[in-house]
Design a protein around this motif. Structure first.
Motif, PDB file in Angstrom:
ATOM      1  N   LEU A  61       0.825  -1.206   0.000  1.00 55.14           N
ATOM      2  CA  LEU A  61       0.000   0.000   0.000  1.00 55.14           C
ATOM      3  C   LEU A  61       0.861   1.259   0.000  1.00 55.14           C
ATOM      4  O   LEU A  61       0.532   2.247  -0.671  1.00 55.14           O
ATOM      5  N   ILE A  62       1.962   1.207   0.734  1.00 57.52           N
ATOM      6  CA  ILE A  62       2.879   2.353   0.748  1.00 57.52           C
ATOM      7  C   ILE A  62       3.473   2.572  -0.645  1.00 57.52           C
ATOM      8  O   ILE A  62       3.593   3.706  -1.120  1.00 57.52           O
ATOM      9  N   MET A  63       3.846   1.479  -1.318  1.00 54.10           N
ATOM     10  CA  MET A  63       4.393   1.587  -2.671  1.00 54.10           C
ATOM     11  C   MET A  63       3.381   2.195  -3.641  1.00 54.10           C
ATOM     12  O   MET A  63       3.713   3.056  -4.456  1.00 54.10           O
ATOM     13  N   LEU A  64       2.121   1.772  -3.534  1.00 49.43           N
ATOM     14  CA  LEU A  64       1.086   2.309  -4.417  1.00 49.43           C
ATOM     15  C   LEU A  64       0.842   3.788  -4.139  1.00 49.43           C
ATOM     16  O   LEU A  64       0.679   4.585  -5.072  1.00 49.43           O
ATOM     17  N   ALA A  65       0.817   4.155  -2.865  1.00 47.61           N
ATOM     18  CA  ALA A  65       0.609   5.559  -2.513  1.00 47.61           C
ATOM     19  C   ALA A  65       1.773   6.416  -2.983  1.00 47.61           C
ATOM     20  O   ALA A  65       1.581   7.553  -3.456  1.00 47.61           O
ATOM     21  N   ARG A  66       2.998   5.889  -2.893  1.00 46.41           N
ATOM     22  CA  ARG A  66       4.168   6.631  -3.366  1.00 46.41           C
ATOM     23  C   ARG A  66       4.075   6.878  -4.874  1.00 46.41           C
ATOM     24  O   ARG A  66       4.368   7.969  -5.353  1.00 46.41           O
ATOM     25  N   PHE A  67       3.656   5.850  -5.617  1.00 44.90           N
ATOM     26  CA  PHE A  67       3.521   6.024  -7.064  1.00 44.90           C
ATOM     27  C   PHE A  67       2.443   7.058  -7.389  1.00 44.90           C
ATOM     28  O   PHE A  67       2.635   7.914  -8.248  1.00 44.90           O
ATOM     29  N   ALA A  68       1.308   6.980  -6.686  1.00 46.07           N
ATOM     30  CA  ALA A  68       0.222   7.928  -6.937  1.00 46.07           C
ATOM     31  C   ALA A  68       0.678   9.359  -6.653  1.00 46.07           C
ATOM     32  O   ALA A  68       0.349  10.289  -7.410  1.00 46.07           O
ATOM     33  N   ALA A  69       1.448   9.537  -5.588  1.00 41.76           N
ATOM     34  CA  ALA A  69       1.948  10.874  -5.260  1.00 41.76           C
ATOM     35  C   ALA A  69       2.894  11.382  -6.348  1.00 41.76           C
ATOM     36  O   ALA A  69       2.833  12.551  -6.762  1.00 41.76           O
ATOM     37  N   GLY A  70       3.775  10.506  -6.837  1.00 40.41           N
ATOM     38  CA  GLY A  70       4.698  10.900  -7.894  1.00 40.41           C
ATOM     39  C   GLY A  70       3.974  11.260  -9.182  1.00 40.41           C
ATOM     40  O   GLY A  70       4.322  12.236  -9.855  1.00 40.41           O
ATOM     41  N   LEU A  71       2.965  10.484  -9.525  1.00 37.89           N
ATOM     42  CA  LEU A  71       2.182  10.767 -10.730  1.00 37.89           C
ATOM     43  C   LEU A  71       1.467  12.106 -10.603  1.00 37.89           C
ATOM     44  O   LEU A  71       1.422  12.893 -11.558  1.00 37.89           O
ATOM     45  N   ALA A  72       0.915  12.387  -9.419  1.00 37.56           N
ATOM     46  CA  ALA A  72       0.221  13.658  -9.201  1.00 37.56           C
ATOM     47  C   ALA A  72       1.179  14.835  -9.337  1.00 37.56           C
ATOM     48  O   ALA A  72       0.839  15.858  -9.956  1.00 37.56           O
ATOM     49  N   VAL A  73       2.383  14.708  -8.785  1.00 34.71           N
ATOM     50  CA  VAL A  73       3.370  15.793  -8.886  1.00 34.71           C
ATOM     51  C   VAL A  73       3.797  15.981 -10.337  1.00 34.71           C
ATOM     52  O   VAL A  73       3.917  17.114 -10.822  1.00 34.71           O
ATOM     53  N   ALA A  74       4.013  14.883 -11.043  1.00 41.45           N
ATOM     54  CA  ALA A  74       4.428  14.972 -12.449  1.00 41.45           C
ATOM     55  C   ALA A  74       3.353  15.639 -13.296  1.00 41.45           C
ATOM     56  O   ALA A  74       3.642  16.515 -14.122  1.00 41.45           O
ATOM     57  N   LEU A  75       2.102  15.237 -13.092  1.00 41.76           N
ATOM     58  CA  LEU A  75       1.015  15.831 -13.864  1.00 41.76           C
ATOM     59  C   LEU A  75       0.793  17.295 -13.487  1.00 41.76           C
ATOM     60  O   LEU A  75       0.460  18.127 -14.340  1.00 41.76           O
ATOM     61  N   GLY A  76       0.955  17.601 -12.221  1.00 41.94           N
ATOM     62  CA  GLY A  76       0.685  18.956 -11.753  1.00 41.94           C
ATOM     63  C   GLY A  76       1.769  19.958 -12.070  1.00 41.94           C
ATOM     64  O   GLY A  76       1.491  21.153 -12.253  1.00 41.94           O
ATOM     65  N   THR A  77       3.028  19.500 -12.128  1.00 41.87           N
ATOM     66  CA  THR A  77       4.143  20.436 -12.312  1.00 41.87           C
ATOM     67  C   THR A  77       4.946  20.188 -13.579  1.00 41.87           C
ATOM     68  O   THR A  77       5.522  21.127 -14.137  1.00 41.87           O
ATOM     69  N   GLY A  78       5.041  18.936 -14.020  1.00 43.49           N
ATOM     70  CA  GLY A  78       5.887  18.615 -15.164  1.00 43.49           C
ATOM     71  C   GLY A  78       7.364  18.794 -14.870  1.00 43.49           C
ATOM     72  O   GLY A  78       8.197  18.775 -15.775  1.00 43.49           O
ATOM     73  N   ASP A  79       7.701  18.913 -13.587  1.00 50.74           N
ATOM     74  CA  ASP A  79       9.085  19.169 -13.168  1.00 50.74           C
ATOM     75  C   ASP A  79       9.724  17.867 -12.687  1.00 50.74           C
ATOM     76  O   ASP A  79       9.248  17.254 -11.728  1.00 50.74           O
ATOM     77  N   ALA A  80      10.791  17.459 -13.342  1.00 50.80           N
ATOM     78  CA  ALA A  80      11.436  16.192 -12.997  1.00 50.80           C
ATOM     79  C   ALA A  80      12.069  16.229 -11.612  1.00 50.80           C
ATOM     80  O   ALA A  80      11.989  15.252 -10.852  1.00 50.80           O
ATOM     81  N   THR A  81      12.689  17.364 -11.258  1.00 55.08           N
ATOM     82  CA  THR A  81      13.348  17.450  -9.957  1.00 55.08           C
ATOM     83  C   THR A  81      12.334  17.387  -8.821  1.00 55.08           C
ATOM     84  O   THR A  81      12.548  16.702  -7.815  1.00 55.08           O
ATOM     85  N   LEU A  82      11.220  18.093  -8.979  1.00 53.88           N
ATOM     86  CA  LEU A  82      10.173  18.031  -7.951  1.00 53.88           C
ATOM     87  C   LEU A  82       9.583  16.630  -7.853  1.00 53.88           C
ATOM     88  O   LEU A  82       9.274  16.154  -6.756  1.00 53.88           O
TER      89      LEU A  82
END
Length: 215
Positions: A61-82
């Motif tokens: 569950l932690i792994m899935l939540a981590r992926f979801a958070a990363g996807l949200a940041v990528a979609l929201g910012t498009g910034d690789a470093t963030l």
């Protein structure tokens, strides 16, 4: 942790995502999406375990939540470093969540230990009747929280001081390294506590001489 399980963890958490990142980068996929693509390997790992066991573990569950958070940041910012910095930030949140489980029914390490137990009922009995065992897992959970917070601090330092590709490699090595170290120490201390309890509970042979038979 056995050598075989260690190899499996390294393959799933290090080799597979880094190989995916390298392939996507070689195909000229933008860095942020190469990063997201490499993180998608966690979905495959969790799905594979679900297929074998029919359950999703706490770590899954932690792994899935981590992926979801990363996807949200990528979609929201498009910034690789963030998107990469999301990992140490999420690790800090997991550490805080681990401390929160100290006030729940089972602290984090006990919850994971029960999920891995071949006989959960035996674990439940040990947890119910062993105050020392409960104290041990509360201390181990605090240790995990401290270790994860240190990992988070190191991760932020890596992300913002090392070039992007190097940071991807180092953070992928850092996380599993910390997890393996914490898991190994937890398994050692848990087995030691179980062994001590079994020794104490075992009946002691009588040392007194048998009564002489009366003729």
């Amino acid at each position: 942790m056995t050598f075989r399980s260690l190899l499996r963890v390294l393959g799933e958490a290090v080799v597979l995502p880094l190989a995916t990142f390298a392939i996507l980068s070689a195909a000229r996929v933008p860095e942020v999406w190469a990063l997201v693509g490499s993180a998608m390997t966690s979905i495959l790992v969790v799905a594979g375990r679900y297929r074998r066991t029919g359950t999703v573990s706490t770590l899954g569950l932690i792994m899935l939540a981590r992926f979801a958070a990363g996807l949200a940041v990528a979609l929201g910012t498009g910034d690789a470093t963030l998107t990469l910095a999301k990992d140490p930030a999420f690790t800090a949140l997991v550490a805080c969540g681990a401390l929160g489980t100290l006030f729940a029914g089972l602290p984090l390490t006990a919850r994971i230990r029960r999920e891995l137990a071949a006989h959960p009922a035996a674990f439940d009995e040990l947890w119910r009747d062993g105050p020392g065992y409960r104290r041990l897992h509360r201390r181990l959970t605090v240790l995990w929280a401290a270790g994860l917070l240190l990992e988070s601090a190191a991760g932020f330092a890596i992300v913002y001081t090392v070039d992007f590709t190097g940071a991807v490699v180092l953070t992928r090595l850092l996380g599993p390294g910390v997890l393996i170290a914490l898991s190994a120490w937890t398994a050692y201390r848990d087995a030691d506590a179980v062994r001590d309890r079994v020794t104490v509970a075992a009946p002691r042979p009588s040392t007194s001489d048998p009564m002489p038979e009366r003729g």
